[in-house]
Design a protein around this motif. Structure first.
Motif, PDB file in Angstrom:
ATOM      1  N   VAL A  54     -11.563   9.460  48.670  1.00 44.33           N
ATOM      2  CA  VAL A  54     -10.344  10.205  48.981  1.00 44.33           C
ATOM      3  C   VAL A  54      -9.793   9.886  50.357  1.00 44.33           C
ATOM      4  O   VAL A  54      -8.849  10.529  50.806  1.00 44.33           O
ATOM      5  CB  VAL A  54     -10.596  11.729  48.869  1.00 44.33           C
ATOM      6  N   ASP A  55     -10.377   8.902  51.064  1.00 46.31           N
ATOM      7  CA  ASP A  55      -9.904   8.560  52.402  1.00 46.31           C
ATOM      8  C   ASP A  55     -10.180   7.084  52.638  1.00 46.31           C
ATOM      9  O   ASP A  55     -11.336   6.646  52.599  1.00 46.31           O
ATOM     10  CB  ASP A  55     -10.617   9.415  53.463  1.00 46.31           C
ATOM     11  N   ALA A  56      -9.123   6.323  52.883  1.00 50.06           N
ATOM     12  CA  ALA A  56      -9.269   4.882  53.076  1.00 50.06           C
ATOM     13  C   ALA A  56      -9.824   4.540  54.456  1.00 50.06           C
ATOM     14  O   ALA A  56     -10.323   3.425  54.657  1.00 50.06           O
ATOM     15  CB  ALA A  56      -7.922   4.187  52.879  1.00 50.06           C
ATOM     16  N   GLY A  98      -8.733  16.730  49.619  1.00 48.59           N
ATOM     17  CA  GLY A  98      -8.268  16.248  50.915  1.00 48.59           C
ATOM     18  C   GLY A  98      -8.701  17.152  52.048  1.00 48.59           C
ATOM     19  O   GLY A  98      -9.124  16.677  53.116  1.00 48.59           O
ATOM     20  N   ALA A  99      -8.590  18.476  51.841  1.00 50.46           N
ATOM     21  CA  ALA A  99      -9.012  19.413  52.879  1.00 50.46           C
ATOM     22  C   ALA A  99     -10.519  19.343  53.107  1.00 50.46           C
ATOM     23  O   ALA A  99     -11.003  19.400  54.246  1.00 50.46           O
ATOM     24  CB  ALA A  99      -8.599  20.827  52.492  1.00 50.46           C
ATOM     25  N   ARG A 100     -11.254  19.190  52.025  1.00 52.41           N
ATOM     26  CA  ARG A 100     -12.723  19.077  52.118  1.00 52.41           C
ATOM     27  C   ARG A 100     -13.114  17.828  52.918  1.00 52.41           C
ATOM     28  O   ARG A 100     -13.989  17.876  53.786  1.00 52.41           O
ATOM     29  CB  ARG A 100     -13.271  19.001  50.690  1.00 52.41           C
ATOM     30  N   ALA A 142      -0.430   5.823  50.225  1.00 53.10           N
ATOM     31  CA  ALA A 142      -1.189   6.898  50.860  1.00 53.10           C
ATOM     32  C   ALA A 142      -2.580   6.399  51.234  1.00 53.10           C
ATOM     33  O   ALA A 142      -3.206   5.637  50.501  1.00 53.10           O
ATOM     34  CB  ALA A 142      -1.285   8.093  49.924  1.00 53.10           C
ATOM     35  N   ARG A 143      -3.068   6.860  52.388  1.00 54.68           N
ATOM     36  CA  ARG A 143      -4.394   6.454  52.853  1.00 54.68           C
ATOM     37  C   ARG A 143      -5.461   7.505  52.573  1.00 54.68           C
ATOM     38  O   ARG A 143      -6.646   7.217  52.685  1.00 54.68           O
ATOM     39  CB  ARG A 143      -4.364   6.150  54.347  1.00 54.68           C
ATOM     40  N   ARG A 196      -9.840  10.506  41.461  1.00 58.43           N
ATOM     41  CA  ARG A 196     -10.764  10.268  42.559  1.00 58.43           C
ATOM     42  C   ARG A 196     -11.141  11.573  43.259  1.00 58.43           C
ATOM     43  O   ARG A 196     -12.293  11.768  43.687  1.00 58.43           O
ATOM     44  CB  ARG A 196     -10.150   9.295  43.559  1.00 58.43           C
ATOM     45  N   SER A 197     -10.172  12.480  43.389  1.00 57.74           N
ATOM     46  CA  SER A 197     -10.459  13.785  43.996  1.00 57.74           C
ATOM     47  C   SER A 197     -11.437  14.574  43.135  1.00 57.74           C
ATOM     48  O   SER A 197     -12.363  15.219  43.651  1.00 57.74           O
ATOM     49  CB  SER A 197      -9.162  14.574  44.176  1.00 57.74           C
ATOM     50  N   LEU A 198     -11.236  14.522  41.811  1.00 58.75           N
ATOM     51  CA  LEU A 198     -12.150  15.225  40.914  1.00 58.75           C
ATOM     52  C   LEU A 198     -13.562  14.649  41.011  1.00 58.75           C
ATOM     53  O   LEU A 198     -14.553  15.388  41.042  1.00 58.75           O
ATOM     54  CB  LEU A 198     -11.635  15.135  39.476  1.00 58.75           C
ATOM     55  N   ALA A 199     -13.648  13.316  41.095  1.00 59.64           N
ATOM     56  CA  ALA A 199     -14.965  12.695  41.234  1.00 59.64           C
ATOM     57  C   ALA A 199     -15.602  13.070  42.570  1.00 59.64           C
ATOM     58  O   ALA A 199     -16.823  13.313  42.653  1.00 59.64           O
ATOM     59  CB  ALA A 199     -14.830  11.181  41.108  1.00 59.64           C
TER      60      ALA A 199
END
Length: 444
Positions: free
Chosen positions: A85-87, A185-187, A3-4, A25-28
């Motif tokens: 959260v995004d490569a 991801g939405a954020r 996943a990217r 990573r999302s929590l951070a």
């Protein structure tokens, strides 16, 4: 395929997703967003209050400018945080500042649309998104803590109730990994939609590159004109004087003497050097183009062509020197190609001004089949036209005829400077009659 970003991670198998670092990573990312939003709110409120209290002073204006530019700092932090959260790296859409100094930097940044878009994102992030981040992080931290920590803080409950709360907390904690990743991801997707470079940002960079290229072209043409002037007023005049001196010395020598033969040879070499220097000056920058315009310069080129050339120019006046010079070299190069490669017996050059464009067309009755990749100079000609944002069209079917059409757009700011549509004709003697000339071969 890995996943990217966080949204793609939600499509992974549960076991793969839970073993990955995406939930953490999302929590951070959301924790950092909540912290960044709170800091932004505090700083903006402080700057607004300072500006309101000191609005009559220069420092008040500085406070408001700092508020406007705070979005740049927030956006820069957001681009770095998004890597959690995004490569895919989010590029910086700001234009480079070419001149040094704070004033130049502020002048560029305050005129950019992206600066105000980033300020809008900072306001949305501080006013709404950071509180949603805080809510999600609070739920994700509080619910597992309340259930998994039940055996330690529920002292008045039976051990059965404590163990039941603890057992329920384990699957609940696992399930919460999906909503926290989904919101992260939405954020990030919302941030990318607001902060990503837009088409007009790319257009602004393209405009700046075009302006830089135009400045370089103008500087280059000024240098060419200086070289032409120095050659014409310096080297050529001295060479003419030298030729006259040799001619006078030749008259003083007895005919048939060895010295007379040597001087005669030197005289011929001097005259040949004059011819070559004149051709060199014409190639650097044709003086007739500066003095009398494109039709007269085209007439001079046609007068030395090795085949008859008809001229037909109907122009409203003079054009910017960059356009006239480009059109001149197009005509010169095209007629050279006609003489060398086409086998034509006649050529025709036309010039018109239509719908804000200078249109030059060169037509010949040769064998056709012109190929730009064959090294006939057409690629270099197209590159020269592209410098002034022009276009080149070539029609050359086998058997002919060959038509080369060049369109050179006139900058909008130069349109009002053109006089009325009074035709600018090549002068008689330069290229036949005033509108259409039949130029003989090889004469000057």
């Amino acid at each position: 395929m890995p996943a990217r970003n966080a949204l793609e991670a939600l499509t992974l198998r549960p076991t793969v997703f839970l073993r990955s670092g995406w939930p953490w990573r999302s929590l951070a990312y959301l924790s950092g967003g909540a912290l960044l939003g709170c800091v932004t709110v505090s700083v903006v409120i402080l700057l607004v209050l300072i500006g309101a209290l000191l609005s009559i002073l220069v420092i008040g204006l500085a406070a408001y400018v700092a508020t406007a530019l705070s979005g740049i700092a927030v956006a820069r932090m957001e681009r770095r945080r998004m890597r959690l959260v995004d490569a895919d790296v989010l590029p910086d859409p700001h234009r480079p500042v070419l001149r040094p100094g704070l004033r130049a930097w502020l002048g560029v940044r305050l005129r950019e649309q992206v600066t105000w878009r980033e300020l809008g994102y900072a306001m949305v992030s501080a006013g709404l998104l950071c509180w949603m981040d805080l809510l999600v992080v609070g739920v994700v931290v509080f619910v597992p803590g309340a259930t998994l920590g039940a055996p330690f803080y529920m002292t008045d409950e039976q051990w059965g109730h404590r163990l039941l709360m603890f057992a329920a907390g384990i699957p609940l904690t696992v399930v919460l990994a999906w909503p926290v990743t989904a919101w992260a991801g939405a954020r990030a997707a919302m941030a990318r939609a607001i902060l990503a470079p837009r088409a007009h940002d790319a257009d602004e960079k393209l405009i700046e590159v075009t302006r830089s290229r135009a400045r370089l072209v103008d500087a280059f043409e000024l240098e060419r004109r200086r070289i032409e002037r120095d050659l014409h007023d310096g080297a050529q005049q001295r060479l003419v004087a030298l030729s006259l001196q040799i001619g006078m010395a030749r008259l003083e020598l007895p005919p048939g003497s060895p010295a007379a033969e040597a001087v005669a040879a030197a005289h011929d070499l001097a005259k040949q050097a004059q011819i070559e220097l004149r051709e060199l000056i014409r190639g650097v920058h044709p003086k007739i183009l500066t003095d009398r315009g494109l039709p007269a310069a085209a007439g001079e080129v046609a007068s030395i062509a090795p085949l008859p050339v008809d001229l037909d120019f109907d122009l409203p006046g003079r054009f910017p020197i960059s356009l006239e010079l480009t059109a001149y070299f197009v005509i010169a190069e095209a007629l050279t190609n006609v003489a060398k490669h086409s086998g034509a017996t006649r050529a025709r050059v036309t010039g018109r001004f239509t719908e804000g464009r200078l249109i030059v067309e060169i037509r010949d009755d040769g064998r056709g089949g012109a190929d730009p990749s064959a090294g006939t100079g057409l690629i270099g000609l197209a590159d020269r036209v592209e410098v002034v944002n022009g276009s080149v069209a070539l029609a050359s079917p086998p058997g002919g005829p060959t038509v080369l059409r060049v369109e050179l757009p006139l900058p909008p700011e130069d349109l009002p400077s053109l006089p009325g549509r009074a035709a600018a004709k090549p002068p008689v003697g330069e290229a036949g009659d005033s509108t259409s000339g039949d130029v003989g071969s090889g004469h000057e």
